[in-house]
Design a protein around this motif. Structure first.
Motif, PDB file in Angstrom:
ATOM      1  N   ARG A  93       0.824  -1.216   0.000  1.00 31.21           N
ATOM      2  CA  ARG A  93       0.000   0.000   0.000  1.00 31.21           C
ATOM      3  C   ARG A  93       0.856   1.264   0.000  1.00 31.21           C
ATOM      4  O   ARG A  93       0.457   2.299  -0.518  1.00 31.21           O
ATOM      5  N   THR A  94       2.012   1.178   0.609  1.00 32.22           N
ATOM      6  CA  THR A  94       2.953   2.310   0.608  1.00 32.22           C
ATOM      7  C   THR A  94       4.285   1.790   0.090  1.00 32.22           C
ATOM      8  O   THR A  94       5.098   1.277   0.855  1.00 32.22           O
ATOM      9  N   SER A  95       4.485   1.901  -1.192  1.00 30.02           N
ATOM     10  CA  SER A  95       5.671   1.325  -1.827  1.00 30.02           C
ATOM     11  C   SER A  95       6.950   1.986  -1.333  1.00 30.02           C
ATOM     12  O   SER A  95       7.033   3.219  -1.223  1.00 30.02           O
ATOM     13  N   ASP A  96       7.951   1.192  -1.072  1.00 29.16           N
ATOM     14  CA  ASP A  96       9.281   1.674  -0.700  1.00 29.16           C
ATOM     15  C   ASP A  96       9.979   2.137  -1.979  1.00 29.16           C
ATOM     16  O   ASP A  96      10.155   1.349  -2.915  1.00 29.16           O
ATOM     17  N   PRO A  97      10.373   3.396  -2.065  1.00 25.85           N
ATOM     18  CA  PRO A  97      11.027   3.891  -3.293  1.00 25.85           C
ATOM     19  C   PRO A  97      12.250   3.066  -3.686  1.00 25.85           C
ATOM     20  O   PRO A  97      12.526   2.880  -4.880  1.00 25.85           O
ATOM     21  N   GLU A  98      12.977   2.579  -2.687  1.00 27.17           N
ATOM     22  CA  GLU A  98      14.174   1.783  -2.984  1.00 27.17           C
ATOM     23  C   GLU A  98      13.789   0.448  -3.620  1.00 27.17           C
ATOM     24  O   GLU A  98      14.457  -0.029  -4.547  1.00 27.17           O
ATOM     25  N   LEU A  99      12.705  -0.164  -3.117  1.00 26.99           N
ATOM     26  CA  LEU A  99      12.238  -1.422  -3.697  1.00 26.99           C
ATOM     27  C   LEU A  99      11.714  -1.188  -5.112  1.00 26.99           C
ATOM     28  O   LEU A  99      11.983  -1.976  -6.022  1.00 26.99           O
ATOM     29  N   THR A 100      10.977  -0.103  -5.296  1.00 28.36           N
ATOM     30  CA  THR A 100      10.475   0.227  -6.633  1.00 28.36           C
ATOM     31  C   THR A 100      11.628   0.414  -7.612  1.00 28.36           C
ATOM     32  O   THR A 100      11.582  -0.068  -8.755  1.00 28.36           O
ATOM     33  N   ALA A 101      12.685   1.088  -7.168  1.00 26.51           N
ATOM     34  CA  ALA A 101      13.849   1.312  -8.029  1.00 26.51           C
ATOM     35  C   ALA A 101      14.517  -0.009  -8.378  1.00 26.51           C
ATOM     36  O   ALA A 101      14.955  -0.216  -9.531  1.00 26.51           O
ATOM     37  N   TRP A 102      14.605  -0.915  -7.400  1.00 23.77           N
ATOM     38  CA  TRP A 102      15.233  -2.213  -7.669  1.00 23.77           C
ATOM     39  C   TRP A 102      14.408  -2.990  -8.690  1.00 23.77           C
ATOM     40  O   TRP A 102      14.960  -3.591  -9.628  1.00 23.77           O
ATOM     41  N   LEU A 103      13.093  -2.998  -8.517  1.00 23.97           N
ATOM     42  CA  LEU A 103      12.232  -3.713  -9.454  1.00 23.97           C
ATOM     43  C   LEU A 103      12.324  -3.115 -10.854  1.00 23.97           C
ATOM     44  O   LEU A 103      12.371  -3.847 -11.849  1.00 23.97           O
ATOM     45  N   ARG A 104      12.379  -1.797 -10.933  1.00 24.55           N
ATOM     46  CA  ARG A 104      12.465  -1.144 -12.243  1.00 24.55           C
ATOM     47  C   ARG A 104      13.762  -1.525 -12.958  1.00 24.55           C
ATOM     48  O   ARG A 104      13.775  -1.720 -14.177  1.00 24.55           O
TER      49      ARG A 104
ATOM     50  N   VAL B  61       1.630 -12.049  -7.169  1.00 24.89           N
ATOM     51  CA  VAL B  61       0.508 -12.656  -6.463  1.00 24.89           C
ATOM     52  C   VAL B  61      -0.241 -11.541  -5.759  1.00 24.89           C
ATOM     53  O   VAL B  61       0.372 -10.688  -5.113  1.00 24.89           O
ATOM     54  N   CYS B  62      -1.550 -11.523  -5.906  1.00 25.09           N
ATOM     55  CA  CYS B  62      -2.392 -10.553  -5.213  1.00 25.09           C
ATOM     56  C   CYS B  62      -1.934  -9.120  -5.527  1.00 25.09           C
ATOM     57  O   CYS B  62      -1.713  -8.770  -6.679  1.00 25.09           O
ATOM     58  N   THR B  63      -1.742  -8.308  -4.509  1.00 28.44           N
ATOM     59  CA  THR B  63      -1.395  -6.900  -4.737  1.00 28.44           C
ATOM     60  C   THR B  63       0.077  -6.692  -5.082  1.00 28.44           C
ATOM     61  O   THR B  63       0.523  -5.549  -5.199  1.00 28.44           O
ATOM     62  N   GLY B  64       0.813  -7.758  -5.283  1.00 31.77           N
ATOM     63  CA  GLY B  64       2.170  -7.616  -5.809  1.00 31.77           C
ATOM     64  C   GLY B  64       2.142  -6.913  -7.160  1.00 31.77           C
ATOM     65  O   GLY B  64       3.127  -6.274  -7.563  1.00 31.77           O
ATOM     66  N   ALA B  65       0.998  -7.001  -7.862  1.00 27.26           N
ATOM     67  CA  ALA B  65       0.858  -6.308  -9.150  1.00 27.26           C
ATOM     68  C   ALA B  65       0.988  -4.805  -8.979  1.00 27.26           C
ATOM     69  O   ALA B  65       1.438  -4.111  -9.895  1.00 27.26           O
ATOM     70  N   ILE B  66       0.605  -4.290  -7.823  1.00 23.59           N
ATOM     71  CA  ILE B  66       0.728  -2.857  -7.568  1.00 23.59           C
ATOM     72  C   ILE B  66       2.195  -2.441  -7.564  1.00 23.59           C
ATOM     73  O   ILE B  66       2.561  -1.388  -8.096  1.00 23.59           O
ATOM     74  N   LEU B  67       3.057  -3.283  -6.984  1.00 26.73           N
ATOM     75  CA  LEU B  67       4.486  -2.979  -6.972  1.00 26.73           C
ATOM     76  C   LEU B  67       5.060  -3.034  -8.379  1.00 26.73           C
ATOM     77  O   LEU B  67       5.864  -2.178  -8.766  1.00 26.73           O
ATOM     78  N   LEU B  68       4.667  -4.040  -9.153  1.00 26.74           N
ATOM     79  CA  LEU B  68       5.166  -4.145 -10.523  1.00 26.74           C
ATOM     80  C   LEU B  68       4.686  -2.970 -11.367  1.00 26.74           C
ATOM     81  O   LEU B  68       5.445  -2.414 -12.169  1.00 26.74           O
ATOM     82  N   ALA B  69       3.432  -2.569 -11.179  1.00 29.30           N
ATOM     83  CA  ALA B  69       2.904  -1.429 -11.934  1.00 29.30           C
ATOM     84  C   ALA B  69       3.620  -0.146 -11.545  1.00 29.30           C
ATOM     85  O   ALA B  69       3.938   0.687 -12.396  1.00 29.30           O
ATOM     86  N   GLY B  70       3.912   0.016 -10.258  1.00 30.07           N
ATOM     87  CA  GLY B  70       4.613   1.203  -9.795  1.00 30.07           C
ATOM     88  C   GLY B  70       6.013   1.316 -10.368  1.00 30.07           C
ATOM     89  O   GLY B  70       6.553   2.421 -10.508  1.00 30.07           O
ATOM     90  N   ALA B  71       6.583   0.164 -10.718  1.00 29.07           N
ATOM     91  CA  ALA B  71       7.913   0.155 -11.321  1.00 29.07           C
ATOM     92  C   ALA B  71       7.847   0.257 -12.846  1.00 29.07           C
ATOM     93  O   ALA B  71       8.883   0.191 -13.525  1.00 29.07           O
ATOM     94  N   GLY B  72       6.643   0.410 -13.382  1.00 26.95           N
ATOM     95  CA  GLY B  72       6.487   0.549 -14.826  1.00 26.95           C
ATOM     96  C   GLY B  72       6.608  -0.748 -15.595  1.00 26.95           C
ATOM     97  O   GLY B  72       6.774  -0.731 -16.819  1.00 26.95           O
ATOM     98  N   LEU B  73       6.465  -1.876 -14.909  1.00 31.56           N
ATOM     99  CA  LEU B  73       6.688  -3.170 -15.553  1.00 31.56           C
ATOM    100  C   LEU B  73       5.422  -3.784 -16.136  1.00 31.56           C
ATOM    101  O   LEU B  73       5.494  -4.837 -16.781  1.00 31.56           O
ATOM    102  N   LEU B  74       4.277  -3.142 -15.911  1.00 26.07           N
ATOM    103  CA  LEU B  74       3.020  -3.684 -16.428  1.00 26.07           C
ATOM    104  C   LEU B  74       2.395  -2.807 -17.505  1.00 26.07           C
ATOM    105  O   LEU B  74       1.298  -3.097 -17.977  1.00 26.07           O
TER     106      LEU B  74
END
Length: 317
Positions: free
Chosen positions: A81-92, A104-117
Motif C-alpha cells: 500500500r505504501t511502496s518503498d522507493p528503494e524497492l520500486t527502483a530495484w524492481l524497475r 501474487v495478489c497486490t504484488g501487481a501494484i508494486l510491478l505497476a509502480g515500477a512501470g513493468l506492467l
C-alpha cells in the motif's frame, strides 16, 4: 533441462501465504524433478521481514546480491500500500532482466509502480482492481480471472490464486504429471484455470441465513441437471414459490434463476476443461438439456460457444 532460479521478493507487511503458497509448489516440483528449480528469497537489506499476520520470514540474503532470476515473483500484502522507493527502483532496474515476471495478489501494484506492467493485461485481488486501473491507466486490469498471462508477465488474484498460477507454471515448465503430483501432495485442485472467476456462484452470492435455503443452495450445486425451477426448489424448502423466491433473493442477494444459471455455467465449464465428454453429454449433465441451450448460455455469458471455449481452455493431454 536447465535449472530455473525462482527469486521471491520479501518486504515488511507481505502476505505470508502469497510467499509460501507458490514456494511450496516450486519446492514440490523440485522434489519431483531434482535440478529443476533453485528457490531463493531476498529482502532489500537481507534482514528478516514481518508479514501482515505477524509471522517473521528470514530471507536468504539481500536483493543487491541476488543474481538475475528466471522467475521473479512479487507477492502482495499490506506492505504494497505504501511502496518503498528503494524497492520500486530495484524492481524497475532488475525486473526487465527476468525471463518471467510473476505477481501474487497486490504484488501487481508494486510491478505497476515500477512501470513493468505498462501495456499489459493483468489482474490482482478483486478489492484492488479498481485502484490499480485508476492509478495506472496504461495497464489493462481484468477483475474477474484467477490469473492472467500476457507474454512473460503473469499476475494472479489473492492468496490461493498464487498456488493456481504456480501450478500452471510448473505444468508449462515440466509437464502435467509433475503439476499433478505437486497438487496431490498439497491436496489442491491440479489446475483452476486462469479464466475462472475469482468468485464461484457460492462465493458471489451470500450464504442464506436459514437452513432450508442453505440446503437449497447446496442442492443446486450438487444436482445441476435436476429440475431447478422455482416451484421445485420452493417445494424442497417447504415454502410457497412466491415466498421462496422473495426469501432467496433477500438472503443471497440474487434470484434463484440467476443462481442456477451461474452454477450450471460453472459446472459446464469444468466438464469442458477437465473431461473429454462431448458437448451434448456436457449440456445434459449441466442441466441445459440441449447443446443449443448451452451454446446460447455460453455466448451470452462468455462471448464464445462451448466448442471454442474447450479449444482455448482445455489443457493438452
Amino acid at each position: 533441462m536447465p535449472q530455473r532460479t525462482v527469486l521471491v521478493v520479501l518486504f515488511d507487511g507481505v502476505q505470508s501465504l502469497d510467499v509460501t503458497g507458490p514456494l511450496e509448489v516450486f519446492a514440490g516440483a523440485e522434489r519431483h524433478t531434482p535440478g529443476t528449480y533453485r528457490i531463493r528469497t531476498a529482502s532489500l537489506d537481507g534482514a528478516p521481514v514481518r508479514t501482515s499476520s505477524g509471522l517473521t520470514l528470514v530471507p536468504d540474503g539481500p536483493l543487491a546480491g541476488a543474481r538475475d532470476p528466471h522467475t521473479l515473483l512479487v507477492p502482495g500484502g499490506e506492505g504494497t500500500r505504501t511502496s518503498d522507493p528503494e524497492l520500486t527502483a530495484w524492481l524497475r532496474a532488475h525486473g526487465p532482466r527476468a525471463r518471467r515476471l510473476v505477481s501474487v495478489c497486490t504484488g501487481a501494484i508494486l510491478l505497476a509502480g515500477a512501470g513493468l506492467l505498462d501495456g499489459r493485461r493483468v489482474t490482482t485481488h478483486w478489492s484492488y482492481c479498481a485502484k490499480l486501473a485508476r492509478d495506472h491507466p496504461s495497464v489493462t486490469v481484468e477483475p474477474d480471472p484467477v490469473y492472467v498471462r500476457d507474454g512473460h508477465v503473469a499476475t494472479s488474484a489473492g492468496v490461493t490464486a498464487g498456488i493456481d498460477l504456480a501450478l500452471a507454471l510448473v505444468e508449462e515448465d515440466l509437464d502435467r504429471d509433475a503439476a499433478l503430483t505437486v497438487a496431490r501432495h498439497l491436496v489442491v485442485f491440479l489446475r483452476r484455470p486462469g479464466n475462472q472467476a475469482q468468485f464461484s456462484a457460492q462465493l458471489a452470492a451470500q450464504t442464506a441465513r436459514r437452513d432450508p435455503l442453505r440446503e437449497v443452495q447446496r442442492w443446486i450445486t450438487e444436482h445441476p441437471a435436476d429440475d431447478l425451477s422455482v416451484e421445485a426448489l420452493a417445494a424442497r424448502a417447504r415454502l410457497s414459490p412466491r415466498h421462496f423466491a422473495r426469501a432467496f433473493r433477500d438472503e443471497t442477494g440474487t434470484t434463484p434463476g440467476r443462481y442456477v444459471d451461474r452454477v450450471r455455467l460453472e459446472h459446464a465449464r469444468r466438464l469442458l476443461e477437465d473431461t473429454a465428454d462431448g458437448v451434448e453429454e456436457v449440456s445434459r449433465a449441466s442441466g441445459y438439456g440441449t447443446p443449443e441451450a448451452m451454446r446460447r448460455a455460453f455466448v451470452k455469458a462468455l462471448g464464445t460457444p462451448p466448442a471454442e471455449y474447450r479449444r482455448r481452455f482445455r489443457p493438452a493431454h
